[in-house]
Motif scaffolding. Structure first.
Motif, mmCIF file in Angstrom:
data_model
loop_
_atom_site.group_PDB
_atom_site.id
_atom_site.type_symbol
_atom_site.label_atom_id
_atom_site.label_comp_id
_atom_site.label_asym_id
_atom_site.label_seq_id
_atom_site.Cartn_x
_atom_site.Cartn_y
_atom_site.Cartn_z
ATOM 1 N N ALA A 157 31.586 38.152 29.543
ATOM 2 C CA ALA A 157 32.279 37.938 30.810
ATOM 3 C C ALA A 157 33.782 37.830 30.597
ATOM 4 N N ILE A 158 34.187 37.139 29.533
ATOM 5 C CA ILE A 158 35.610 36.971 29.239
ATOM 6 C C ILE A 158 36.262 38.331 28.977
ATOM 7 N N LYS A 159 35.625 39.154 28.159
ATOM 8 C CA LYS A 159 36.189 40.460 27.821
ATOM 9 C C LYS A 159 36.249 41.376 29.030
ATOM 10 N N GLU A 160 35.288 41.247 29.925
ATOM 11 C CA GLU A 160 35.335 42.041 31.164
ATOM 12 C C GLU A 160 36.551 41.655 31.998
ATOM 13 N N ALA A 161 36.832 40.349 32.073
ATOM 14 C CA ALA A 161 37.996 39.882 32.829
ATOM 15 C C ALA A 161 39.295 40.331 32.168
ATOM 16 N N LEU A 162 39.336 40.298 30.837
ATOM 17 C CA LEU A 162 40.524 40.767 30.113
ATOM 18 C C LEU A 162 40.719 42.265 30.330
ATOM 19 N N ALA A 163 39.629 43.015 30.385
ATOM 20 C CA ALA A 163 39.719 44.455 30.597
ATOM 21 C C ALA A 163 40.243 44.788 31.988
ATOM 22 N N LYS A 164 40.011 43.897 32.936
ATOM 23 C CA LYS A 164 40.491 44.142 34.301
ATOM 24 C C LYS A 164 41.974 43.817 34.452
ATOM 25 N N GLY A 165 42.553 43.076 33.480
ATOM 26 C CA GLY A 165 43.983 42.824 33.554
ATOM 27 C C GLY A 165 44.439 41.427 33.207
ATOM 28 N N ALA A 166 43.504 40.501 32.957
ATOM 29 C CA ALA A 166 43.911 39.162 32.527
ATOM 30 C C ALA A 166 44.579 39.250 31.159
ATOM 31 N N ASP A 167 45.463 38.302 30.845
ATOM 32 C CA ASP A 167 46.290 38.381 29.638
ATOM 33 C C ASP A 167 45.669 37.713 28.421
ATOM 34 N N GLN A 218 36.581 32.318 48.530
ATOM 35 C CA GLN A 218 35.389 32.812 49.205
ATOM 36 C C GLN A 218 35.147 34.280 48.847
ATOM 37 N N SER A 219 33.901 34.655 48.670
ATOM 38 C CA SER A 219 33.564 36.062 48.431
ATOM 39 C C SER A 219 33.988 36.902 49.637
ATOM 40 N N GLY A 220 34.499 38.098 49.361
ATOM 41 C CA GLY A 220 34.931 38.991 50.431
ATOM 42 C C GLY A 220 36.408 38.918 50.731
ATOM 43 N N ILE A 221 37.158 38.085 50.011
ATOM 44 C CA ILE A 221 38.596 37.970 50.267
ATOM 45 C C ILE A 221 39.325 39.262 49.942
ATOM 46 N N ASN A 222 38.763 40.081 49.050
ATOM 47 C CA ASN A 222 39.425 41.307 48.623
ATOM 48 C C ASN A 222 38.373 42.308 48.158
ATOM 49 N N LYS A 223 38.821 43.403 47.598
ATOM 50 C CA LYS A 223 37.920 44.393 47.006
ATOM 51 C C LYS A 223 38.176 44.404 45.502
ATOM 52 N N PRO A 224 37.277 43.816 44.704
ATOM 53 C CA PRO A 224 37.509 43.731 43.252
ATOM 54 C C PRO A 224 37.625 45.104 42.605
ATOM 55 N N ARG A 225 38.481 45.173 41.609
ATOM 56 C CA ARG A 225 38.696 46.416 40.874
ATOM 57 C C ARG A 225 37.679 46.571 39.752
ATOM 58 N N TYR A 226 37.590 47.789 39.247
ATOM 59 C CA TYR A 226 36.785 48.064 38.056
ATOM 60 C C TYR A 226 37.705 48.110 36.841
ATOM 61 N N ALA A 227 37.151 47.789 35.695
ATOM 62 C CA ALA A 227 37.922 47.892 34.463
ATOM 63 C C ALA A 227 38.094 49.365 34.097
ATOM 64 N N PRO A 269 31.453 35.041 43.170
ATOM 65 C CA PRO A 269 32.677 34.490 43.757
ATOM 66 C C PRO A 269 33.847 34.435 42.774
ATOM 67 N N ASP A 270 33.551 34.264 41.474
ATOM 68 C CA ASP A 270 34.615 34.229 40.473
ATOM 69 C C ASP A 270 35.266 35.600 40.298
ATOM 70 N N ILE A 271 34.515 36.664 40.553
ATOM 71 C CA ILE A 271 35.080 38.013 40.477
ATOM 72 C C ILE A 271 36.177 38.176 41.527
#
Length: 259
Positions: A70-80, A179-188, A38-40
């Motif tokens: 997990a943090i680095k994966e989120a940063l790779a997807k676009g977090a600052d 909620q899970s399913g709100i969008n389509k998560p991107r890949y890094a 769900p955090d994704i």
């Protein structure tokens, strides 16, 4: 907008789980971990809001050194940038203590929006987000399926039971659980992975957040973790239909106690 995304690292969905020797949780030493699903979706929604309205996306994560994956994966997807709450004092926290630690880390950032997954895949309490909203004094809403931002106001779509939905308006700043399913998560992307190496990760401890062991003491504990015990059995009744029916009624009444 400044958006903070609360991430949790949980055991991988395909991991083979074993109960630890005290029977209080699983053995974590020999399994792989990943971002809570769900955090994704919460992260993806934050990145889309940033792309639409501008601003900054921060990651906030409580966990040991392995949570940096997990943090680095989120940063790779676009977090600052990221806030990593890494301290032995943060081990074994319940929902209230986790929310308390996160709220202390979040408050100093003064965000416009805080988002997290609806619940975690390991404990599944769905409590941390709403407790955090109370501690931060923010309006909040849960089970979010769509977010619209206009003029310092939020319009959000909540999922209800039996296929029903509800639209709610609230002011910013606010907190939402996604909620899970709100969008389509991107890949890094490879570019994002390389860029993540230079993005700042600030480590925070209980001391830097002004938290004591008394404040972090759990208010609820897991007493026992165990796999379901199979107790069901199949019994075939033979004889004439009349005899079988009589014996079946007797068993339903006296053994199963359903009649």
């Amino acid at each position: 907008m400044k958006i903070i995304v609360c991430l949790k690292q949980v055991p991988a969905r395909d991991a083979i789980l074993r109960v630890n020797s005290p029977g209080t949780w699983i053995q974590e030493a020999d399994i792989s971990f990943e971002i809570n699903e769900p955090d994704i979706y919460a992260l993806e929604e934050a990145l889309r809001l940033k792309e639409k309205h501008g601003g900054e996306v921060l990651i906030r994560c409580v966990g040991s050194a392995r949570a940096q994956q997990a943090i680095k994966e989120a940063l790779a997807k676009g977090a600052d940038r990221a806030l990593h709450l890494d301290d032995v004092a943060f081990q074994g926290l319940d929902s209230h203590a986790t929310a308390l630690a996160m709220s202390r880390a979040i408050r100093k950032e003064n965000p416009d929006l805080v988002v997290s997954g609806l619940q975690s895949d390991d404990y599944g309490y769905a409590q941390t987000g709403v407790i955090m909203a109370e501690l931060l004094g923010l309006p909040h809403s849960t089970i979010i399926m769509e977010i619209q931002v206009t003029d310092r106001m939020l319009r959000v779509k909540r999922e209800l039971e039996a296929g029903w939905f509800q639209w709610i308006e609230m002011p910013l700043p606010a907190l939402l659980t996604i909620q899970s399913g709100i969008n389509k998560p991107r890949y890094a992307t490879l570019k994002g992975i390389m860029a993540a190496k230079n993005k700042p990760i600030e480590k925070l401890t209980a001391a830097t957040l002004g938290l004591t062991q008394t404040e972090l003491a759990p208010r609820q504990k897991v007493a026992k973790v165990y796999f379901p015990i199979k107790q069901a059995k199949t019994e075939f009744l033979e004889g004439s239909p009349k005899d079988v029916a009589a014996r079946l009624v007797d068993k339903l009444k006296n053994e199963a106690r359903l009649l």
